[in-house]
Design an enzyme around this catalytic site. Structure first.
Site, PDB file in Angstrom:
ATOM      1  N   PHE A   5       0.869  -1.183   0.000  1.00  0.00           N
ATOM      2  CA  PHE A   5       0.000   0.000   0.000  1.00  0.00           C
ATOM      3  C   PHE A   5       0.911   1.240   0.000  1.00  0.00           C
ATOM      4  O   PHE A   5       0.842   2.090   0.884  1.00  0.00           O
ATOM      5  CB  PHE A   5      -0.941   0.034   1.213  1.00  0.00           C
ATOM      6  CG  PHE A   5      -1.793  -1.200   1.376  1.00  0.00           C
ATOM      7  CD1 PHE A   5      -2.989  -1.328   0.684  1.00  0.00           C
ATOM      8  CD2 PHE A   5      -1.388  -2.237   2.217  1.00  0.00           C
ATOM      9  CE1 PHE A   5      -3.783  -2.466   0.839  1.00  0.00           C
ATOM     10  CE2 PHE A   5      -2.178  -3.367   2.376  1.00  0.00           C
ATOM     11  CZ  PHE A   5      -3.379  -3.492   1.685  1.00  0.00           C
ATOM     12  N   ASP A  33       0.943  -1.212  -4.918  1.00  0.00           N
ATOM     13  CA  ASP A  33      -0.301  -0.461  -4.741  1.00  0.00           C
ATOM     14  C   ASP A  33      -1.237  -0.839  -5.879  1.00  0.00           C
ATOM     15  O   ASP A  33      -0.793  -1.244  -6.955  1.00  0.00           O
ATOM     16  CB  ASP A  33      -0.031   1.045  -4.757  1.00  0.00           C
ATOM     17  CG  ASP A  33      -1.126   1.833  -4.056  1.00  0.00           C
ATOM     18  OD1 ASP A  33      -0.915   2.249  -2.896  1.00  0.00           O
ATOM     19  OD2 ASP A  33      -2.205   2.025  -4.657  1.00  0.00           O
ATOM     20  N   SER A  34      -2.553  -0.693  -5.634  1.00  0.00           N
ATOM     21  CA  SER A  34      -3.505  -1.024  -6.695  1.00  0.00           C
ATOM     22  C   SER A  34      -3.748   0.172  -7.616  1.00  0.00           C
ATOM     23  O   SER A  34      -4.418   0.048  -8.634  1.00  0.00           O
ATOM     24  CB  SER A  34      -4.831  -1.490  -6.080  1.00  0.00           C
ATOM     25  OG  SER A  34      -5.314  -0.485  -5.229  1.00  0.00           O
ATOM     26  N   ASN A  86      -3.340  -6.048  -6.405  1.00  0.00           N
ATOM     27  CA  ASN A  86      -4.147  -6.107  -5.195  1.00  0.00           C
ATOM     28  C   ASN A  86      -3.255  -6.709  -4.107  1.00  0.00           C
ATOM     29  O   ASN A  86      -2.742  -7.821  -4.255  1.00  0.00           O
ATOM     30  CB  ASN A  86      -5.370  -6.998  -5.454  1.00  0.00           C
ATOM     31  CG  ASN A  86      -6.226  -7.108  -4.207  1.00  0.00           C
ATOM     32  OD1 ASN A  86      -5.733  -7.227  -3.078  1.00  0.00           O
ATOM     33  ND2 ASN A  86      -7.529  -7.078  -4.407  1.00  0.00           N
ATOM     34  N   ALA A  87      -3.073  -5.963  -3.019  1.00  0.00           N
ATOM     35  CA  ALA A  87      -2.110  -6.374  -1.992  1.00  0.00           C
ATOM     36  C   ALA A  87      -2.460  -7.734  -1.393  1.00  0.00           C
ATOM     37  O   ALA A  87      -1.567  -8.531  -1.094  1.00  0.00           O
ATOM     38  CB  ALA A  87      -2.065  -5.318  -0.900  1.00  0.00           C
ATOM     39  N   ASP A 140       0.552  -0.467   5.131  1.00  0.00           N
ATOM     40  CA  ASP A 140      -0.167   0.787   5.446  1.00  0.00           C
ATOM     41  C   ASP A 140      -1.452   0.864   4.626  1.00  0.00           C
ATOM     42  O   ASP A 140      -1.574   1.696   3.726  1.00  0.00           O
ATOM     43  CB  ASP A 140       0.756   1.985   5.167  1.00  0.00           C
ATOM     44  CG  ASP A 140       0.109   3.305   5.567  1.00  0.00           C
ATOM     45  OD1 ASP A 140      -0.858   3.287   6.356  1.00  0.00           O
ATOM     46  OD2 ASP A 140       0.570   4.365   5.092  1.00  0.00           O
ATOM     47  N   CYS A 151      -5.162   3.319   9.974  1.00  0.00           N
ATOM     48  CA  CYS A 151      -5.657   4.694  10.136  1.00  0.00           C
ATOM     49  C   CYS A 151      -7.153   4.702  10.440  1.00  0.00           C
ATOM     50  O   CYS A 151      -7.814   5.721  10.313  1.00  0.00           O
ATOM     51  CB  CYS A 151      -5.334   5.520   8.893  1.00  0.00           C
ATOM     52  SG  CYS A 151      -5.986   4.814   7.381  1.00  0.00           S
TER      53      CYS A 151
HETATM   54  N1  SAH Z   1       1.768   4.273   2.673  1.00  0.00           N
HETATM   55  C1  SAH Z   1       1.255   5.399   1.913  1.00  0.00           C
HETATM   56  C2  SAH Z   1      -0.211   5.642   2.142  1.00  0.00           C
HETATM   57  C3  SAH Z   1      -1.120   4.488   1.820  1.00  0.00           C
HETATM   58  S1  SAH Z   1      -2.779   4.952   1.580  1.00  0.00           S
HETATM   59  C4  SAH Z   1       2.063   6.639   2.245  1.00  0.00           C
HETATM   60  O1  SAH Z   1       2.731   6.674   3.261  1.00  0.00           O
HETATM   61  O2  SAH Z   1       2.004   7.599   1.470  1.00  0.00           O
HETATM   62  C5  SAH Z   1      -3.501   3.470   1.075  1.00  0.00           C
HETATM   63  C6  SAH Z   1      -3.123   3.026  -0.324  1.00  0.00           C
HETATM   64  O3  SAH Z   1      -3.680   1.728  -0.501  1.00  0.00           O
HETATM   65  C7  SAH Z   1      -3.661   3.856  -1.477  1.00  0.00           C
HETATM   66  O4  SAH Z   1      -2.590   4.296  -2.263  1.00  0.00           O
HETATM   67  C8  SAH Z   1      -4.565   2.901  -2.282  1.00  0.00           C
HETATM   68  O5  SAH Z   1      -4.408   3.054  -3.687  1.00  0.00           O
HETATM   69  C9  SAH Z   1      -4.017   1.563  -1.863  1.00  0.00           C
HETATM   70  N2  SAH Z   1      -4.940   0.414  -1.923  1.00  0.00           N
HETATM   71  C10 SAH Z   1      -6.230   0.336  -1.524  1.00  0.00           C
HETATM   72  N3  SAH Z   1      -6.684  -0.919  -1.625  1.00  0.00           N
HETATM   73  C11 SAH Z   1      -5.665  -1.674  -2.102  1.00  0.00           C
HETATM   74  C12 SAH Z   1      -5.502  -3.051  -2.411  1.00  0.00           C
HETATM   75  N4  SAH Z   1      -6.495  -3.921  -2.231  1.00  0.00           N
HETATM   76  N5  SAH Z   1      -4.312  -3.472  -2.865  1.00  0.00           N
HETATM   77  C13 SAH Z   1      -3.284  -2.613  -3.038  1.00  0.00           C
HETATM   78  N6  SAH Z   1      -3.379  -1.296  -2.755  1.00  0.00           N
HETATM   79  C14 SAH Z   1      -4.546  -0.832  -2.292  1.00  0.00           C
END
Ligand code: SAH
Length: 420
Positions: free
Chosen positions: A246, A267-268, A302-303, A323, A363
Protein backbone atom coordinates in the site's frame (compact mmCIF):
# COMPACT_ATOMS: atom_id res chain seq x y z
CA UNK A 1 -27.15 32.36 5.56
CA UNK A 2 -24.80 31.62 8.45
CA UNK A 3 -24.54 34.29 11.10
CA UNK A 4 -21.22 34.90 12.79
CA UNK A 5 -22.55 37.35 15.33
CA UNK A 6 -24.69 35.56 17.84
CA UNK A 7 -27.89 37.36 18.83
CA UNK A 8 -28.76 36.53 22.42
CA UNK A 9 -31.67 34.42 21.23
CA UNK A 10 -29.43 31.95 19.31
CA UNK A 11 -29.28 29.29 21.91
CA UNK A 12 -29.47 25.53 21.67
CA UNK A 13 -30.70 23.53 24.63
CA UNK A 14 -29.08 20.14 25.20
CA UNK A 15 -30.41 16.97 26.82
CA UNK A 16 -28.75 15.86 30.06
CA UNK A 17 -26.65 13.40 28.01
CA UNK A 18 -25.55 16.14 25.56
CA UNK A 19 -24.64 18.46 28.42
CA UNK A 20 -22.70 15.66 30.16
CA UNK A 21 -20.75 15.06 26.98
CA UNK A 22 -19.53 18.66 26.85
CA UNK A 23 -18.78 18.61 30.57
CA UNK A 24 -16.58 15.52 29.99
CA UNK A 25 -14.41 17.59 27.67
CA UNK A 26 -15.80 16.44 24.34
CA UNK A 27 -16.68 19.08 21.75
CA UNK A 28 -19.40 17.32 19.73
CA UNK A 29 -23.07 16.91 20.49
CA UNK A 30 -25.25 14.73 18.28
CA UNK A 31 -28.63 15.84 16.97
CA UNK A 32 -30.40 13.27 19.15
CA UNK A 33 -29.11 15.13 22.23
CA UNK A 34 -30.63 18.47 21.28
CA UNK A 35 -33.83 19.50 23.06
CA UNK A 36 -34.48 22.67 21.10
CA UNK A 37 -32.82 24.49 18.23
CA UNK A 38 -35.85 26.26 16.77
CA UNK A 39 -35.21 28.81 14.05
CA UNK A 40 -31.41 28.50 14.21
CA UNK A 41 -29.92 29.07 10.74
CA UNK A 42 -27.40 26.61 9.23
CA UNK A 43 -23.83 27.30 10.36
CA UNK A 44 -24.82 29.80 13.06
CA UNK A 45 -22.71 30.66 16.09
CA UNK A 46 -24.84 29.62 19.08
CA UNK A 47 -24.82 29.53 22.85
CA UNK A 48 -25.29 25.99 24.14
CA UNK A 49 -27.10 25.43 27.40
CA UNK A 50 -27.92 22.56 29.71
CA UNK A 51 -31.59 21.43 30.04
CA UNK A 52 -32.22 24.21 32.61
CA UNK A 53 -30.86 26.93 30.33
CA UNK A 54 -27.47 27.34 32.04
CA UNK A 55 -24.85 28.31 29.39
CA UNK A 56 -22.10 25.74 28.72
CA UNK A 57 -20.25 27.58 25.97
CA UNK A 58 -20.32 28.71 22.35
CA UNK A 59 -20.59 26.39 19.36
CA UNK A 60 -21.00 26.20 15.61
CA UNK A 61 -24.33 24.72 14.57
CA UNK A 62 -25.03 22.42 11.64
CA UNK A 63 -28.64 21.98 10.54
CA UNK A 64 -27.97 18.74 8.66
CA UNK A 65 -24.98 16.85 10.08
CA UNK A 66 -25.50 14.20 12.75
CA UNK A 67 -22.93 16.22 14.70
CA UNK A 68 -25.19 19.21 15.25
CA UNK A 69 -22.98 21.06 17.73
CA UNK A 70 -19.23 21.64 17.61
CA UNK A 71 -18.06 23.58 20.63
CA UNK A 72 -15.54 26.34 19.97
CA UNK A 73 -15.29 27.92 23.42
CA UNK A 74 -16.43 27.43 27.00
CA UNK A 75 -16.86 31.21 27.15
CA UNK A 76 -19.49 33.45 25.56
CA UNK A 77 -18.36 34.50 22.05
CA UNK A 78 -20.32 37.20 20.24
CA UNK A 79 -18.28 37.37 17.02
CA UNK A 80 -16.60 34.30 15.53
CA UNK A 81 -14.15 36.08 13.22
CA UNK A 82 -11.68 37.43 15.86
CA UNK A 83 -11.64 33.99 17.50
CA UNK A 84 -11.00 32.39 14.09
CA UNK A 85 -8.06 34.75 13.46
CA UNK A 86 -6.56 33.96 16.86
CA UNK A 87 -6.98 30.19 16.47
CA UNK A 88 -5.30 30.23 13.04
CA UNK A 89 -2.36 32.18 14.48
CA UNK A 90 -2.14 29.73 17.41
CA UNK A 91 -2.23 26.71 15.07
CA UNK A 92 0.60 28.10 12.96
CA UNK A 93 2.67 28.98 16.05
CA UNK A 94 2.19 25.41 17.37
CA UNK A 95 3.62 23.93 14.15
CA UNK A 96 6.67 26.15 14.52
CA UNK A 97 7.34 24.30 17.78
CA UNK A 98 6.59 20.71 16.72
CA UNK A 99 7.56 20.42 13.04
CA UNK A 100 11.17 19.78 12.09
CA UNK A 101 12.87 19.06 8.77
CA UNK A 102 9.81 19.48 6.61
CA UNK A 103 8.13 22.14 4.51
CA UNK A 104 4.98 20.02 4.24
CA UNK A 105 2.70 19.55 7.23
CA UNK A 106 -0.84 20.07 8.49
CA UNK A 107 -1.29 23.68 9.58
CA UNK A 108 -4.83 23.35 10.93
CA UNK A 109 -6.49 20.10 12.01
CA UNK A 110 -10.13 20.87 12.65
CA UNK A 111 -11.26 20.16 16.27
CA UNK A 112 -7.67 19.51 17.36
CA UNK A 113 -6.94 23.19 16.65
CA UNK A 114 -10.24 24.52 17.99
CA UNK A 115 -11.46 25.06 14.41
CA UNK A 116 -13.97 22.27 13.73
CA UNK A 117 -14.61 21.76 10.03
CA UNK A 118 -11.40 23.38 8.76
CA UNK A 119 -8.36 21.47 7.53
CA UNK A 120 -5.35 23.30 6.10
CA UNK A 121 -2.18 21.64 4.81
CA UNK A 122 1.00 23.24 3.61
CA UNK A 123 3.09 21.77 0.79
CA UNK A 124 6.08 24.07 0.52
CA UNK A 125 4.69 27.21 -1.19
CA UNK A 126 1.16 25.86 -1.82
CA UNK A 127 -1.50 25.81 0.89
CA UNK A 128 -4.46 23.46 0.57
CA UNK A 129 -7.75 24.19 2.35
CA UNK A 130 -10.64 21.80 3.04
CA UNK A 131 -13.96 23.11 4.34
CA UNK A 132 -16.18 20.49 5.95
CA UNK A 133 -19.04 22.30 7.67
CA UNK A 134 -21.75 24.90 7.07
CA UNK A 135 -20.14 27.36 9.50
CA UNK A 136 -16.72 27.20 7.83
CA UNK A 137 -18.27 27.58 4.36
CA UNK A 138 -19.70 31.05 5.02
CA UNK A 139 -18.09 33.80 2.94
CA UNK A 140 -16.76 35.97 5.82
CA UNK A 141 -15.13 32.86 7.30
CA UNK A 142 -13.55 31.87 3.98
CA UNK A 143 -12.23 35.41 3.47
CA UNK A 144 -10.73 35.52 6.95
CA UNK A 145 -9.06 32.12 6.48
CA UNK A 146 -7.48 33.19 3.19
CA UNK A 147 -6.28 36.52 4.64
CA UNK A 148 -4.72 34.90 7.70
CA UNK A 149 -2.96 32.26 5.63
CA UNK A 150 -1.56 34.89 3.26
CA UNK A 151 -0.32 36.95 6.21
CA UNK A 152 1.02 34.22 8.48
CA UNK A 153 2.30 31.35 6.32
CA UNK A 154 5.82 32.09 5.23
CA UNK A 155 7.42 29.42 3.03
CA UNK A 156 10.82 31.12 3.00
CA UNK A 157 11.10 30.94 6.78
CA UNK A 158 10.38 27.23 7.10
CA UNK A 159 12.78 24.87 8.85
CA UNK A 160 15.39 23.70 6.34
CA UNK A 161 13.19 24.59 3.38
CA UNK A 162 15.47 23.96 0.45
CA UNK A 163 13.02 24.68 -2.30
CA UNK A 164 10.98 27.63 -0.98
CA UNK A 165 10.89 30.89 -2.92
CA UNK A 166 12.36 34.01 -1.38
CA UNK A 167 9.01 35.82 -1.24
CA UNK A 168 6.84 36.20 1.81
CA UNK A 169 3.51 34.36 1.82
CA UNK A 170 2.42 31.26 -0.08
CA UNK A 171 2.45 31.26 -3.90
CA UNK A 172 -1.10 29.97 -3.94
CA UNK A 173 -4.00 28.67 -1.90
CA UNK A 174 -6.15 25.85 -3.30
CA UNK A 175 -9.42 24.45 -2.09
CA UNK A 176 -9.93 20.69 -2.17
CA UNK A 177 -13.63 19.87 -2.24
CA UNK A 178 -15.16 16.59 -1.09
CA UNK A 179 -18.54 16.55 -2.88
CA UNK A 180 -19.95 13.97 -0.44
CA UNK A 181 -19.21 16.20 2.56
CA UNK A 182 -20.91 19.18 0.89
CA UNK A 183 -23.95 17.02 0.18
CA UNK A 184 -24.14 15.83 3.80
CA UNK A 185 -23.91 19.44 5.01
CA UNK A 186 -26.53 20.49 2.40
CA UNK A 187 -24.09 22.97 0.89
CA UNK A 188 -24.30 23.88 -2.80
CA UNK A 189 -21.88 21.93 -5.05
CA UNK A 190 -18.49 23.54 -5.65
CA UNK A 191 -15.43 22.57 -7.67
CA UNK A 192 -11.90 22.15 -6.33
CA UNK A 193 -9.66 24.98 -7.51
CA UNK A 194 -7.40 27.90 -6.79
CA UNK A 195 -8.56 30.47 -4.22
CA UNK A 196 -5.48 32.64 -4.57
CA UNK A 197 -2.47 32.70 -6.94
CA UNK A 198 -2.14 30.38 -9.91
CA UNK A 199 0.49 27.81 -9.03
CA UNK A 200 -1.01 24.36 -8.51
CA UNK A 201 2.04 22.07 -8.48
CA UNK A 202 5.28 22.14 -6.52
CA UNK A 203 7.98 20.00 -4.92
CA UNK A 204 8.03 19.63 -1.14
CA UNK A 205 10.49 17.91 1.15
CA UNK A 206 10.27 16.03 4.42
CA UNK A 207 13.17 14.41 6.30
CA UNK A 208 15.42 15.23 3.34
CA UNK A 209 13.25 13.29 0.87
CA UNK A 210 11.59 15.17 -2.01
CA UNK A 211 8.09 14.66 -3.37
CA UNK A 212 5.97 16.03 -6.19
CA UNK A 213 2.74 17.71 -5.17
CA UNK A 214 -0.11 18.47 -7.49
CA UNK A 215 -2.87 20.32 -5.70
CA UNK A 216 -5.58 19.42 -8.12
CA UNK A 217 -4.75 15.72 -8.60
CA UNK A 218 -4.08 12.73 -6.32
CA UNK A 219 -5.86 11.32 -3.31
CA UNK A 220 -6.66 12.94 0.00
CA UNK A 221 -4.81 16.27 0.02
CA UNK A 222 -1.83 15.03 -1.93
CA UNK A 223 0.22 13.12 0.62
CA UNK A 224 -0.19 11.28 3.89
CA UNK A 225 1.38 13.93 6.08
CA UNK A 226 0.33 12.11 9.25
CA UNK A 227 3.00 9.44 8.54
CA UNK A 228 5.86 11.96 8.31
CA UNK A 229 7.49 11.06 11.64
CA UNK A 230 6.84 7.34 11.15
CA UNK A 231 8.80 7.40 7.89
CA UNK A 232 11.99 8.45 9.62
CA UNK A 233 11.34 6.17 12.61
CA UNK A 234 10.90 3.14 10.33
CA UNK A 235 13.97 4.09 8.28
CA UNK A 236 16.16 3.59 11.37
CA UNK A 237 15.46 -0.15 11.46
CA UNK A 238 14.87 -0.98 7.78
CA UNK A 239 17.39 -3.27 6.12
CA UNK A 240 17.91 -5.95 3.47
CA UNK A 241 15.16 -6.84 1.03
CA UNK A 242 12.10 -4.68 1.65
CA UNK A 243 8.46 -4.58 0.60
CA UNK A 244 6.26 -1.47 0.99
CA UNK A 245 2.66 -2.68 0.71
CA UNK A 246 0.00 0.00 0.00
CA UNK A 247 2.85 2.32 -0.97
CA UNK A 248 0.76 5.10 -2.64
CA UNK A 249 3.30 7.66 -3.92
CA UNK A 250 6.22 5.98 -2.16
CA UNK A 251 6.29 7.66 1.29
CA UNK A 252 7.78 4.69 3.16
CA UNK A 253 9.63 3.15 0.19
CA UNK A 254 11.57 6.35 -0.55
CA UNK A 255 12.50 6.91 3.09
CA UNK A 256 13.57 3.29 3.65
CA UNK A 257 15.35 2.60 0.34
CA UNK A 258 18.70 4.22 1.32
CA UNK A 259 18.94 1.61 4.14
CA UNK A 260 17.87 -1.40 2.07
CA UNK A 261 19.47 -3.57 -0.60
CA UNK A 262 16.22 -3.98 -2.51
CA UNK A 263 12.86 -2.18 -2.36
CA UNK A 264 9.52 -3.09 -3.91
CA UNK A 265 6.43 -0.87 -3.60
CA UNK A 266 2.95 -2.34 -4.14
CA UNK A 267 -0.30 -0.46 -4.74
CA UNK A 268 -3.50 -1.02 -6.70
CA UNK A 269 -3.49 2.53 -8.05
CA UNK A 270 -1.53 3.07 -11.24
CA UNK A 271 -1.64 6.91 -11.02
CA UNK A 272 -0.20 6.70 -7.48
CA UNK A 273 2.62 4.44 -8.70
CA UNK A 274 3.39 6.80 -11.57
CA UNK A 275 3.94 9.61 -9.07
CA UNK A 276 5.95 7.22 -6.86
CA UNK A 277 8.27 6.55 -9.78
CA UNK A 278 8.66 10.28 -10.49
CA UNK A 279 9.41 10.80 -6.78
CA UNK A 280 12.10 8.11 -6.99
CA UNK A 281 13.60 10.14 -9.84
CA UNK A 282 13.78 13.22 -7.58
CA UNK A 283 15.70 11.26 -4.94
CA UNK A 284 17.99 9.18 -7.12
CA UNK A 285 21.24 10.07 -5.31
CA UNK A 286 19.70 9.28 -1.93
CA UNK A 287 18.23 5.96 -3.06
CA UNK A 288 21.45 4.82 -4.71
CA UNK A 289 23.14 4.89 -1.31
CA UNK A 290 21.29 1.69 -0.51
CA UNK A 291 19.82 -0.25 -3.35
CA UNK A 292 22.02 -2.69 -5.20
CA UNK A 293 20.08 -2.46 -8.41
CA UNK A 294 19.66 1.30 -7.96
CA UNK A 295 15.94 1.22 -8.59
CA UNK A 296 12.77 0.77 -6.64
CA UNK A 297 10.45 -1.73 -8.27
CA UNK A 298 6.80 -0.60 -8.35
CA UNK A 299 4.11 -3.26 -8.74
CA UNK A 300 0.46 -2.56 -9.53
CA UNK A 301 -1.49 -5.29 -7.73
CA UNK A 302 -4.15 -6.11 -5.20
CA UNK A 303 -2.11 -6.37 -1.99
CA UNK A 304 -4.14 -9.28 -0.62
CA UNK A 305 -3.59 -11.37 -3.77
CA UNK A 306 0.07 -10.43 -4.08
CA UNK A 307 0.88 -11.30 -0.44
CA UNK A 308 -0.95 -14.61 -0.83
CA UNK A 309 1.00 -15.48 -3.99
CA UNK A 310 4.35 -14.36 -2.56
CA UNK A 311 3.79 -16.29 0.67
CA UNK A 312 2.83 -19.41 -1.32
CA UNK A 313 5.96 -18.98 -3.42
CA UNK A 314 8.09 -18.85 -0.23
CA UNK A 315 9.35 -15.33 -0.87
CA UNK A 316 11.30 -13.87 2.05
CA UNK A 317 11.91 -10.28 3.15
CA UNK A 318 13.84 -8.45 5.85
CA UNK A 319 11.51 -5.44 6.08
CA UNK A 320 7.79 -5.23 5.32
CA UNK A 321 5.58 -2.12 5.61
CA UNK A 322 1.78 -2.48 5.70
CA UNK A 323 -0.17 0.79 5.45
CA UNK A 324 -3.63 -0.09 4.12
CA UNK A 325 -6.55 2.33 3.72
CA UNK A 326 -9.04 2.57 6.60
CA UNK A 327 -10.84 -0.80 6.75
CA UNK A 328 -13.31 0.27 9.45
CA UNK A 329 -15.24 3.33 8.27
CA UNK A 330 -17.88 2.77 10.97
CA UNK A 331 -18.06 0.90 14.27
CA UNK A 332 -20.06 -1.87 12.59
CA UNK A 333 -17.10 -2.71 10.30
CA UNK A 334 -14.82 -3.40 13.27
CA UNK A 335 -14.86 -7.22 13.10
CA UNK A 336 -14.35 -7.45 9.36
CA UNK A 337 -11.65 -4.76 9.56
CA UNK A 338 -9.75 -6.75 12.20
CA UNK A 339 -10.01 -9.86 10.01
CA UNK A 340 -8.54 -7.88 7.09
CA UNK A 341 -5.67 -6.53 9.20
CA UNK A 342 -5.00 -10.00 10.57
CA UNK A 343 -4.83 -11.59 7.15
CA UNK A 344 -2.30 -9.00 5.94
CA UNK A 345 -0.17 -9.13 9.06
CA UNK A 346 -0.19 -12.92 9.20
CA UNK A 347 1.07 -13.20 5.64
CA UNK A 348 3.71 -10.53 6.19
CA UNK A 349 4.94 -12.23 9.38
CA UNK A 350 5.28 -15.54 7.58
CA UNK A 351 7.48 -13.89 4.95
CA UNK A 352 9.81 -12.04 7.31
CA UNK A 353 13.24 -13.53 7.92
CA UNK A 354 14.48 -13.85 11.51
CA UNK A 355 15.72 -10.41 12.55
CA UNK A 356 13.20 -8.85 10.19
CA UNK A 357 11.24 -5.65 10.75
CA UNK A 358 7.48 -5.26 10.40
CA UNK A 359 6.04 -1.74 10.14
CA UNK A 360 2.27 -2.11 10.41
CA UNK A 361 -0.25 0.73 10.38
CA UNK A 362 -3.97 1.37 10.75
CA UNK A 363 -5.66 4.69 10.14
CA UNK A 364 -9.11 3.48 11.24
CA UNK A 365 -10.24 5.43 14.30
CA UNK A 366 -12.66 2.61 15.18
CA UNK A 367 -9.78 0.14 15.55
CA UNK A 368 -8.17 1.44 18.71
CA UNK A 369 -4.59 0.76 19.73
CA UNK A 370 -5.53 -2.09 22.07
CA UNK A 371 -7.54 -3.93 19.39
CA UNK A 372 -4.80 -3.38 16.83
CA UNK A 373 -2.15 -4.80 19.16
CA UNK A 374 -4.55 -7.66 20.01
CA UNK A 375 -4.91 -8.45 16.30
CA UNK A 376 -1.13 -8.37 15.86
CA UNK A 377 -0.53 -10.70 18.80
CA UNK A 378 -3.01 -13.23 17.33
CA UNK A 379 -1.32 -12.97 13.92
CA UNK A 380 2.08 -13.60 15.56
CA UNK A 381 0.74 -16.67 17.39
CA UNK A 382 -0.83 -18.06 14.20
CA UNK A 383 2.36 -17.40 12.24
CA UNK A 384 4.43 -18.93 15.07
CA UNK A 385 6.68 -15.88 15.23
CA UNK A 386 7.91 -14.06 18.32
CA UNK A 387 7.56 -10.30 18.01
CA UNK A 388 9.30 -7.54 19.93
CA UNK A 389 7.62 -4.17 19.94
CA UNK A 390 10.33 -1.74 18.91
CA UNK A 391 8.08 1.33 18.72
CA UNK A 392 4.37 1.93 19.28
CA UNK A 393 3.62 5.12 17.42
CA UNK A 394 0.75 7.32 16.26
CA UNK A 395 0.22 10.30 13.99
CA UNK A 396 2.75 13.10 13.46
CA UNK A 397 2.58 15.98 15.95
CA UNK A 398 1.13 18.41 13.42
CA UNK A 399 -2.03 16.23 13.68
CA UNK A 400 -2.59 16.94 17.38
CA UNK A 401 -4.55 14.62 19.66
CA UNK A 402 -7.01 16.20 22.11
CA UNK A 403 -6.99 14.14 25.26
CA UNK A 404 -10.76 14.36 25.77
CA UNK A 405 -11.74 13.95 22.13
CA UNK A 406 -10.83 10.33 21.28
CA UNK A 407 -11.75 10.79 17.60
CA UNK A 408 -8.69 13.03 17.14
CA UNK A 409 -6.37 9.99 17.68
CA UNK A 410 -6.69 7.67 14.72
CA UNK A 411 -3.33 6.51 13.35
CA UNK A 412 -1.46 3.51 14.75
CA UNK A 413 2.02 2.59 13.52
CA UNK A 414 3.70 -0.37 15.20
CA UNK A 415 7.32 -1.19 14.45
CA UNK A 416 8.14 -4.77 15.49
CA UNK A 417 11.16 -7.05 15.30
CA UNK A 418 10.80 -10.75 14.49
CA UNK A 419 13.15 -12.71 16.71
CA UNK A 420 12.89 -16.31 15.59
N1 SAH B 1 1.77 4.27 2.67
C1 SAH B 1 1.25 5.40 1.91
C2 SAH B 1 -0.21 5.64 2.14
C3 SAH B 1 -1.12 4.49 1.82
S1 SAH B 1 -2.78 4.95 1.58
C4 SAH B 1 2.06 6.64 2.24
O1 SAH B 1 2.73 6.67 3.26
O2 SAH B 1 2.00 7.60 1.47
C5 SAH B 1 -3.50 3.47 1.07
C6 SAH B 1 -3.12 3.03 -0.32
O3 SAH B 1 -3.68 1.73 -0.50
C7 SAH B 1 -3.66 3.86 -1.48
O4 SAH B 1 -2.59 4.30 -2.26
C8 SAH B 1 -4.57 2.90 -2.28
O5 SAH B 1 -4.41 3.05 -3.69
C9 SAH B 1 -4.02 1.56 -1.86
N2 SAH B 1 -4.94 0.41 -1.92
C10 SAH B 1 -6.23 0.34 -1.52
N3 SAH B 1 -6.68 -0.92 -1.63
C11 SAH B 1 -5.67 -1.67 -2.10
C12 SAH B 1 -5.50 -3.05 -2.41
N4 SAH B 1 -6.49 -3.92 -2.23
N5 SAH B 1 -4.31 -3.47 -2.87
C13 SAH B 1 -3.28 -2.61 -3.04
N6 SAH B 1 -3.38 -1.30 -2.75
C14 SAH B 1 -4.55 -0.83 -2.29
Amino acid sequence: MASHKAPLSSSVKLSPRGAARLKSGHVWVYRSDILSADGIPPGALVTVTDPRGKPLGTALYSSSSQIAIRLVSHEPVSDFLPLLRQRIADAIAYREIVVRDSNAYRLIFSEADGLPGLIVDRYNDIVSVQILTQAMDANPVRETVICQIKDLVNPAASVSATVGPASIGPASIVERVDPRVRELETLPPRASGLLYGNKSATIFQMNGVQFHYDALEGQKTGAFLDQRENYSAAAQYAHGEALDVFCYQGGFALHLAPRCSQMTGVDSSRPALEVADQNAGLNRTLIERGLKRNEIEWIEANAFDLLKDYAAANRRYDTIVLDPPAFAKTKRDLDSALRGYKELNLRALKMLRPGGILVTCSCSYHVDQASFLGMLSEAALDARRILRLVEVRGQAKDHPILLNVPETAYLKCIIAHVTN
